[in-house]
Design a protein around this motif. Structure first.
Motif, PDB file in Angstrom:
ATOM      1  N   HIS A  31       0.993  -1.374   0.007  1.00 38.47           N
ATOM      2  CA  HIS A  31       0.181   0.170  -0.112  1.00 38.47           C
ATOM      3  C   HIS A  31       0.923   1.331  -0.068  1.00 38.47           C
ATOM      4  O   HIS A  31       1.954   1.344   0.855  1.00 38.47           O
ATOM      5  N   ASP A  33       0.833   5.307  -0.010  1.00 39.59           N
ATOM      6  CA  ASP A  33       0.004   6.543   0.204  1.00 39.59           C
ATOM      7  C   ASP A  33       0.593   7.951  -0.381  1.00 39.59           C
ATOM      8  O   ASP A  33       1.678   7.885   0.310  1.00 39.59           O
ATOM      9  N   HIS A  64      -2.870   4.825  -3.028  1.00 41.78           N
ATOM     10  CA  HIS A  64      -4.013   5.293  -2.324  1.00 41.78           C
ATOM     11  C   HIS A  64      -3.736   6.767  -2.566  1.00 41.78           C
ATOM     12  O   HIS A  64      -2.870   7.386  -1.802  1.00 41.78           O
ATOM     13  N   MET A  66      -4.358  10.710  -1.869  1.00 48.27           N
ATOM     14  CA  MET A  66      -5.081  11.392  -0.961  1.00 48.27           C
ATOM     15  C   MET A  66      -4.626  12.849  -1.506  1.00 48.27           C
ATOM     16  O   MET A  66      -3.828  13.557  -1.129  1.00 48.27           O
ATOM     17  N   ASP A 176      -8.290   0.843   6.242  1.00 46.75           N
ATOM     18  CA  ASP A 176      -7.129   1.586   6.288  1.00 46.75           C
ATOM     19  C   ASP A 176      -6.993   2.341   7.405  1.00 46.75           C
ATOM     20  O   ASP A 176      -7.948   3.444   7.546  1.00 46.75           O
TER      21      ASP A 176
HETATM   22 ZN    ZN Z   1      -3.739   4.576   2.886  1.00 44.49          ZN
END
Ligand code: ZN
Ligand code: DX5
Length: 219
Positions: A31, A33, A64, A66, A176
């Motif tokens: 994963h 971020d 992911h 953001m 998460d």
């Molecule tokens: Zn995340």
């Protein structure tokens, strides 16, 4: 069940060693971020970093994003080597824009995920379930690793699972934030398919922590 260790909590002076420990474990995803300092109050990795990770591992790259501009950055991180791009509903909100981006990601042969902050109602994502590969339920406010799990997230997971079954969708549910052995068990019991874990994996013995999460599924 899939385990996705979050590299946000890695020791960045030992990336190759830690990647090889993950590769020896039952975790199949990594994963990643991406934070832009605008959508969330933290700033993390750029595309060159992800490209470098891509050359160092064959793990599935679960990216992911953001960010306030997911349309631009979905492309940027697909080019950097992402296998799955998960963006935030709150960054677009307009249904057409959300659907267009899901379709654009899939048209490039990548998987598409949609995430939401703890304060955003899960029902807002239901119209997209037939097109999505994954929904990422945040169990902390996005921005930082090491926060405490918010148990309200499990209510969202239960509602989402019911809707996925109702619609006969293939969409996976990922969770998460604050995942450890105990919260991981709760999440799996509520219907989660993919566990993200950052500090629990990288601030402990990596192999043992992943094994603890993996063994949860038989309980
Ligand atoms: Zn995340
Ligand atoms: C938080 C990130 C998470 C983070 C989780 O905004 O999206 O992926 O790495 O870290 P832990 O598992 O430490 O809560």
């Amino acid at each position: 069940m899939i385990i996705a260790p979050s590299i946000l909590s890695m020791d960045f002076s030992k990336i190759p060693q830690q990647l090889s420990e993950v590769e020896k474990s039952p975790a199949k995803w990594l994963h990643v971020d991406i934070m832009d300092g605008h959508f969330v109050p933290n700033l993390t990795f750029g595309p060159d970093f992800v490209k470098s990770i891509r050359t160092q591992t064959s793990l599935f790259l679960d990216v992911h994003i953001m960010v306030s501009d997911p349309v631009t950055f979905a492309d940027v991180f697909i080019q950097a080597g992402a296998d799955l791009i998960t963006f935030h509903y709150e960054a677009l909100e307009d249904s057409k824009a959300v659907l267009d981006l899901i379709r654009k990601i899939k048209s490039k042969g990548k998987k598409a995920g949609l995430s939401l902050r703890p304060a955003t109602p899960i029902q807002l994502l239901f119209p997209f379930l037939n097109e999505l590969d994954l929904v990422l339920v945040m169990s902390v406010n996005p921005g930082f690793g090491g926060q405490a799990f918010m148990p309200e997230a499990l209510v969202k997971v239960t509602m989402l699972k019911r809707q996925i079954k109702l619609m006969e969708s293939q969409c996976l549910i990922e969770i998460d934030g604050g995942i450890n052995q105990d919260t991981g068990t709760m999440a799996l019991n509520s219907g989660v398919d993919v566990l993200v874990a950052g500090s629990y994996v990288f601030k402990n013995n990596i192999g043992e922590a992943i094994k603890n999460l993996w063994e949860n599924q038989s309980h």
